[in-house]
Design a protein around this motif. Structure first.
Motif, mmCIF file in Angstrom:
data_model
loop_
_atom_site.group_PDB
_atom_site.id
_atom_site.type_symbol
_atom_site.label_atom_id
_atom_site.label_comp_id
_atom_site.label_asym_id
_atom_site.label_seq_id
_atom_site.Cartn_x
_atom_site.Cartn_y
_atom_site.Cartn_z
ATOM 1 N N GLU A 55 -20.716 -13.359 -2.809
ATOM 2 C CA GLU A 55 -20.608 -13.643 -1.374
ATOM 3 C C GLU A 55 -20.926 -12.404 -0.535
ATOM 4 O O GLU A 55 -21.491 -12.501 0.555
ATOM 5 N N ALA A 58 -24.740 -12.040 -0.505
ATOM 6 C CA ALA A 58 -25.332 -12.958 0.469
ATOM 7 C C ALA A 58 -25.134 -12.427 1.891
ATOM 8 O O ALA A 58 -26.055 -12.477 2.716
ATOM 9 N N ALA A 59 -23.948 -11.904 2.164
ATOM 10 C CA ALA A 59 -23.670 -11.367 3.500
ATOM 11 C C ALA A 59 -24.551 -10.154 3.796
ATOM 12 O O ALA A 59 -25.078 -10.009 4.905
ATOM 13 N N ALA A 61 -27.484 -9.560 2.458
ATOM 14 C CA ALA A 61 -28.855 -10.058 2.633
ATOM 15 C C ALA A 61 -29.057 -10.541 4.067
ATOM 16 O O ALA A 61 -30.116 -10.313 4.666
ATOM 17 N N ALA A 62 -28.051 -11.188 4.628
ATOM 18 C CA ALA A 62 -28.133 -11.624 6.025
ATOM 19 C C ALA A 62 -28.239 -10.412 6.948
ATOM 20 O O ALA A 62 -28.944 -10.461 7.961
ATOM 21 N N CYS A 63 -27.571 -9.327 6.593
ATOM 22 C CA CYS A 63 -27.657 -8.103 7.397
ATOM 23 C C CYS A 63 -29.077 -7.540 7.379
ATOM 24 O O CYS A 63 -29.553 -7.018 8.398
ATOM 25 N N ARG A 65 -31.766 -9.299 7.164
ATOM 26 C CA ARG A 65 -32.510 -10.139 8.120
ATOM 27 C C ARG A 65 -32.188 -9.735 9.558
ATOM 28 O O ARG A 65 -33.080 -9.634 10.403
ATOM 29 N N ASP A 66 -30.898 -9.495 9.833
ATOM 30 C CA ASP A 66 -30.503 -9.065 11.175
ATOM 31 C C ASP A 66 -31.142 -7.731 11.542
ATOM 32 O O ASP A 66 -31.517 -7.505 12.698
ATOM 33 N N GLU A 69 -34.542 -8.489 12.687
ATOM 34 C CA GLU A 69 -34.489 -9.070 14.028
ATOM 35 C C GLU A 69 -34.222 -7.997 15.082
ATOM 36 O O GLU A 69 -34.838 -8.000 16.152
ATOM 37 N N ARG A 88 -23.601 -8.028 14.698
ATOM 38 C CA ARG A 88 -23.374 -8.927 13.555
ATOM 39 C C ARG A 88 -23.357 -8.133 12.251
ATOM 40 O O ARG A 88 -22.502 -8.344 11.390
#
Length: 105
Positions: A55, A58-59, A61-63, A65-66, A69, A88
């Protein structure tokens, strides 16, 4: 040093290493150091790997992407969006890093 192991012993070492979150070599090195009562920063340097829970992976990996962005937002002069993306990331990364510091080694 080449060490010959039976398939059974090799499998048991691999199982123990996985359970400890280490490579076979790092696990064997740590066992040898402990058995001999030796402290050696050089020999234990690779030590046990920090385990990252799925988990948390996954978190993080989202960072990533952020971060992309935020970079695009900054390049496009959309500072508000960049700040939101950075916030975020901060809210995710800090608890994960603090969790690493609290885990027993």
């Amino acid at each position: 040093m080449g060490i010959r192991l039976t398939p059974d012993l090799r499998a048991r070492v691999a199982e123990a290493a996985i359970a400890a979150g280490a490579s076979d070599s790092a696990w064997l090195r740590q066992v040898a150091l402990e058995a001999l009562g030796v402290e050696s920063p050089v020999d234990s340097a690779s030590g046990r790997r920090v385990r990252v829970a799925p988990e948390d992976q996954a978190a993080l990996a989202a960072c990533v992407r952020d971060l992309g962005e935020a970079t695009l937002a900054i390049q496009s002069s959309r500072s508000g969006e960049a700040v939101e993306a950075l916030d975020r990331m901060r809210r995710v990364i800090i608890p994960i890093v603090l969790g690493f510091e609290r885990r027993p080694s």
